[in-house]
Design a protein around this motif. Structure first.
Motif, PDB file in Angstrom:
ATOM      1  N   CYS A  64      -3.404  -3.768   1.021  1.00 18.26           N
ATOM      2  CA  CYS A  64      -4.409  -3.023   0.266  1.00 18.26           C
ATOM      3  C   CYS A  64      -4.976  -3.958  -0.801  1.00 18.26           C
ATOM      4  O   CYS A  64      -4.482  -5.066  -1.001  1.00 18.26           O
ATOM      5  CB  CYS A  64      -3.813  -1.778  -0.385  1.00 18.26           C
ATOM      6  N   LYS A  66       0.833  -1.207   0.000  1.00 22.28           N
ATOM      7  CA  LYS A  66       0.000   0.000   0.000  1.00 22.28           C
ATOM      8  C   LYS A  66       0.869   1.258   0.000  1.00 22.28           C
ATOM      9  O   LYS A  66       0.507   2.264  -0.591  1.00 22.28           O
ATOM     10  CB  LYS A  66      -0.959   0.011   1.196  1.00 22.28           C
ATOM     11  N   ARG A  83     -10.062  -6.030   6.104  1.00 23.19           N
ATOM     12  CA  ARG A  83      -9.461  -4.709   6.336  1.00 23.19           C
ATOM     13  C   ARG A  83     -10.527  -3.729   6.827  1.00 23.19           C
ATOM     14  O   ARG A  83     -10.313  -2.981   7.785  1.00 23.19           O
ATOM     15  CB  ARG A  83      -8.808  -4.172   5.052  1.00 23.19           C
ATOM     16  N   CYS A 135     -12.195   3.861   3.810  1.00 21.55           N
ATOM     17  CA  CYS A 135     -12.170   2.536   3.185  1.00 21.55           C
ATOM     18  C   CYS A 135     -12.611   2.624   1.730  1.00 21.55           C
ATOM     19  O   CYS A 135     -13.237   1.701   1.207  1.00 21.55           O
ATOM     20  CB  CYS A 135     -13.085   1.574   3.942  1.00 21.55           C
ATOM     21  N   GLU A 155     -11.252   2.467  -1.290  1.00 20.78           N
ATOM     22  CA  GLU A 155     -10.845   1.485  -2.300  1.00 20.78           C
ATOM     23  C   GLU A 155     -11.588   0.170  -2.109  1.00 20.78           C
ATOM     24  O   GLU A 155     -12.077  -0.427  -3.074  1.00 20.78           O
ATOM     25  CB  GLU A 155      -9.326   1.257  -2.229  1.00 20.78           C
ATOM     26  N   ASP A 156     -11.655  -0.291  -0.856  1.00 19.26           N
ATOM     27  CA  ASP A 156     -12.338  -1.554  -0.582  1.00 19.26           C
ATOM     28  C   ASP A 156     -13.846  -1.429  -0.826  1.00 19.26           C
ATOM     29  O   ASP A 156     -14.480  -2.337  -1.355  1.00 19.26           O
ATOM     30  CB  ASP A 156     -12.057  -2.005   0.848  1.00 19.26           C
TER      31      ASP A 156
END
Length: 453
Positions: A43, A6, A133, A268, A270-271
């Motif tokens: 990531c 990441k 995550r 969060c 991106e997730d």
RNA sequence: UCCAGAGUAGCUCAAUGGUAGAGCGUCCGGCUGUUAACCGGAAUGUUGCAGGUUCGAGCCCUGCCUCUGGAGCCA
């Protein structure tokens, strides 16, 4: 020294020498060189590694298959191709552990049902890596939310002799062999004990001393529930506030949901984008909606009227005095209000003894926060702080006051109005990620007939 | 626990009661600054388990197991 991927991918300039450690997601070979996609779970994205033939360690390239672990030294350079900003030109690679052809995770998509059967490997997949995550960050956000508001974190017991009435079946904890009901006084604790179904009653004792408290810990229900939103072991968050009424309780519950939705959007992203792509197209829109719009509040009696006048055919009857069924809750949040809704002031007959009786003598200060897709995510109440009334409630629910002597003492010595709620952390995660099954938001799900891993 | 559906190759799925297949993955070869790469070839099965009907069962019947969806209980 190892750098997490990441941080590599967030670089603002090239780097002469970095080391990454992780697991191979896929390899693509070209004449004279290979591309490796390496992921270390820090990531969602992989780092693309370019390995020229002749690079020290490249003789192991054939074994760097999907699932293998590796350490790679290299130079971080701007990628000349589309698809990634940076890539790592390897100067040395080390094969740490191979993964042969039996490695079950393929490069292509798997069903969540299959991945549940390999729960020990599924965190290496995109979706579950993202999930765990997010779970970690939101657990942190829970603490941050309460700590910023001067709530004290209390560790209520996991083994308990008291039943938080109405919460569900309990797991027995015993060291006895044979017939465990024959001589319970011979058991480890000298009486029958269970895994906790709620820390609420103990939480109230600490609220009536430290003012504002919360618990966040494992909770157990031995119900034979086979649904996408029930687990036998789950994590529950239970705030409790002294000198607080139902209004304040609803305020906190709604503020809490908004704060966590905001946190997820901010931290969060991106997730969340992955969940939006694969499990819930409208995820970000919904979370923004939750953050921005006020929740609807409606008394139980009014909710019943709305359902009656909806003209909709329900499978279960709608009548004052009956519990709202899943289909009713779904109609309210998904079709009628099209937003989260807080229903309050339920008939006393369908709620537990500890809820405060309203002046109408018919309803209690219960509140449920309902959200689209999941249903009840918060259940709470203002507690009965009047000793006489509490005893009368116990009588109505056929409970023995002597079993709750310490709970009653809170009303005997310096009683105060107080309120709180319980919130299932996994249901919150389902709501914030759009993942529809509770078995996929907890690392190793415990459900009836299943305690694998 | 109740109702409904499904169990076939590592994965996702086909297959009128009549020789069990495909795509993906895997392996082998080729090609290419590739992107869930591409092209060619190969290997891969106790059809969930146990019984039954039938000349013959992946398919029909009975029981059981597991999974999925829904309901109840709840968070």
């Amino acid at each position: 020294m190892r750098t997490l991927i990441k941080h590599i991918l967030a670089a603002t300039e090239p780097k002469e020498a970095v080391t990454v450690k992780g697991w191979v997601r896929t390899r693509r070979d070209s004449k004279g060189f290979s591309f490796l996609e390496l992921n270390d779970g820090s990531c969602l994205a992989n780092v693309q590694v370019v390995v020229d033939s002749g690079t020290p360690g490249s003789e192991h390239l054939a074994h760097l298959t999907t699932g293998a672990s590796a350490v790679i030294d290299g130079k971080l350079v701007a990628s000349p191709a589309q698809g990634q900003k940076w890539e790592l030109r390897a100067t040395r690679l080390e094969l740490v552990g191979t993964a042969d052809a039996t490695y079950p995770l393929q490069k292509k998509g798997h069903t969540q049902e299959f991945l549940r059967t390999i729960a020990h490997l599924r965190p290496r997949s995109n979706l579950y890596g993202a999930m765990f995550r997010v779970r970690s960050r939101l657990a942190f956000a829970v603490h941050q939310f309460f700590q910023e508001r001067d709530f004290v974190y209390v560790h209520t017991p996991i083994i308990t002799a008291s039943d938080c009435e109405g919460a569900g079946e309990m797991f027995r904890v015993t060291t006895l062999k044979g017939n465990i009901d024959e001589k319970p006084q011979a058991d480890f604790f000298g009486k029958p004990t269970y895994l906790t179904v709620s820390g609420q009653l103990e939480g109230e004792t600490f609220a009536c001393a430290l003012s504002n408290i919360y618990t966040f810990g494992p909770t157990f229900r031995a119900e034979n529930s086979n649904t996408a939103r029930h687990a036998a072991e789950f994590w529950m968050i239970e705030p409790e506030m002294a000198f607080c009424d139902l209004q304040g309780d609803m305020d906190l519950g709604e503020e809490f949901l908004k704060a966590l939705a905001r946190y997820a959007l901010e931290h969060c992203a991106e997730d969340l984008a992955l969940f939006a792509k694969f499990v819930d197209k409208g995820l970000q829109e919904r979370l923004k909606f939750v953050v921005e719009r006020p929740f609807v509040r409606v008394p139980y009696s009014e909710a019943v009227e709305i359902l009656k006048q909806s003209g909709k055919q329900f499978e279960f009857p709608v009548e004052y005095g009956l519990n709202l069924q899943s289909e009713h809750e779904r109609f309210l949040t998904e079709e009628h209000f099209k937003s989260p809704a807080t229903v309050f002031n339920y008939p006393r007959e369908i709620k537990p003894f500890y809820m405060r009786l309203n002046d109408d003598g018919k309803t209690v200060t219960a509140m449920d926060v309902l959200v689209p897709g999941i249903g009840e995510v918060i259940g709470g109440a203002q507690r009965e702080e009047r000793l006489e009334q509490l005893h009368e409630n116990m009588k109505l629910h056929k409970l023995k006051p002597e079993d709750y002597w310490w709970y009653a003492d809170l009303r005997r010595y310096g009683t105060v109005p107080h309120a709180g709620f319980g919130l299932g952390f996994e249901r919150l995660l389902m709501f914030l990620t759009g993942v529809p099954n509770i078995r996929d938001v907890i690392p190793f799900a415990r459900t009836p007939g299943s305690a694998d891993f």
